[in-house]
Design an enzyme around this catalytic site. Structure first.
Site, mmCIF file in Angstrom:
data_model
loop_
_atom_site.group_PDB
_atom_site.id
_atom_site.type_symbol
_atom_site.label_atom_id
_atom_site.label_comp_id
_atom_site.label_asym_id
_atom_site.label_seq_id
_atom_site.Cartn_x
_atom_site.Cartn_y
_atom_site.Cartn_z
ATOM 1 N N HIS A 1 -6.062 9.194 3.448
ATOM 2 C CA HIS A 1 -5.149 8.166 3.247
ATOM 3 C C HIS A 1 -4.838 7.003 4.129
ATOM 4 C CE1 HIS A 1 -2.120 5.646 1.180
ATOM 5 N NE2 HIS A 1 -2.586 5.934 0.208
ATOM 6 N N GLU B 1 -2.428 5.824 5.087
ATOM 7 C CA GLU B 1 -0.941 5.995 5.744
ATOM 8 C C GLU B 1 -1.011 7.318 6.679
ATOM 9 O OE1 GLU B 1 0.861 6.201 2.018
ATOM 10 O OE2 GLU B 1 0.930 3.977 1.739
HETATM 11 P P1 13P Z 1 0.595 1.021 -4.210
HETATM 12 O O1 13P Z 1 -0.128 1.161 -5.586
HETATM 13 O O2 13P Z 1 2.001 1.071 -4.364
HETATM 14 O O3 13P Z 1 0.203 -0.241 -3.598
HETATM 15 O O4 13P Z 1 -0.241 2.240 -3.404
HETATM 16 C C1 13P Z 1 -1.559 2.326 -3.469
HETATM 17 C C2 13P Z 1 -1.893 3.523 -2.680
HETATM 18 O O5 13P Z 1 -1.670 3.788 -1.501
HETATM 19 C C3 13P Z 1 -2.373 4.761 -3.519
HETATM 20 O O6 13P Z 1 -2.730 5.829 -2.594
#
Ligand code: 13P
Length: 249
Positions: free
Chosen positions: A95, A97
């Site tokens: 991901h 992040e």
């Molecule tokens: P949002 O839907 O909060 O923009 O996040 C998307 C996401 O990172 C899903 O993995």
């Protein structure tokens, strides 16, 4: 028929108790569908208890991350074997992040994707460009190297799910337009055809993620190469996630 996949990534939200309450509510609202699978990815600490709630229902269970080793002195890590016992069928790998906050490289993501599939769990490989990469015309180059390097030597393409999540659209309320997303999805599908095989690439699920909401889900799902969504914020409320699950095909 290829089923779509509607997935919720809860990120670092909900304690075990909150997760169980939420999952029970969601189960009440969610029946089986012929044309779509529904997946929730709670934090590690909620998986076992949520697994009991969703067992035998239309909700599938996934994890948000995994270690690329089987066991050993890896403080704070969680293995595929540990996750398998909780009943997860999917693991999100790489991901943005994880990549941008915790420094995961394509090399690391590649090891996670392989380990996940070897354990009989479907990896959800996440890729996506940052705003400056899009603005400097490098989006396709970045996505191409993420897909190629993360899948290098990967031998179980029938297990993979790919999620295109432009970093600039995550949690910002800025969604890629359905046309922008479709362009990247078609690009990814061509890459998969090149890496694996044309017929197989048609059957691979490619998700879109980034500010998916009840008011944009229908137009996103209309796109030819978009086979589902990976939802962050809007998957944390029963009413918004239910509306997304019930998108109009
Ligand atoms: P949002 O839907 O909060 O923009 O996040 C998307 C996401 O990172 C899903 O993995």
């Amino acid at each position: 028929m290829k089923k779509s996949l509607i997935a919720g990534n809860w990120k670092m939200y909900k304690t075990p108790k909150e997760s169980v309450e939420f999952a029970k509510e969601l189960v009440k609202n969610t029946g089986f569908h012929d044309d779509r699978d529904i997946l929730i990815c709670p934090p590690f600490t909620s998986l076992l208890q949520v697994s009991e709630v969703v067992s035998g229902t239309a909700l599938k269970l996934g994890a948000q991350n995994v270690c690329f080793e089987d066991e050993g002195a890896f403080t704070g890590e969680i293995s595929t074997g540990m996750l398998k016992e909780t009943g997860v069928e999917y693991i999100i790998c790489g991901h943005s992040e994880r990549r941008n906050i915790f420094g995961e490289t394509n090399f690391v993501v590649n090891k996670k994707v392989r380990k996940t599939a070897e354990a009989g769990i479907n990896p959800i490989l996440c890729v996506g460009e940052k705003l400056e990469e899009r603005e400097s015309g490098k989006a396709f180059e970045v996505i191409s190297s993420q897909v190629r390097e993360s899948l290098e030597g990967f031998k179980q393409p029938e297990m993979i799910v790919v999620a295109y999540e432009p970093v600039w659209a995550i949690g910002t309320g800025k969604t890629a337009t359905p046309e922008q997303a479709e362009e990247v999805h078609a690009f990814i599908r061509n890459l998969l055809a090149e890496l694996f095989d044309k017929n197989l690439s048609e059957s691979i699920i490619i998700l879109y993620g980034g500010s998916v909401k009840p008011d944009n889900i229908d137009s996103i799902m209309l796109q030819k190469n978009i086979d589902g969504v990976l939802v962050g914020g809007a998957s944390l409320k029963v009413d918004s996630f239910t509306r997304i699950i019930d998108y109009k095909a």
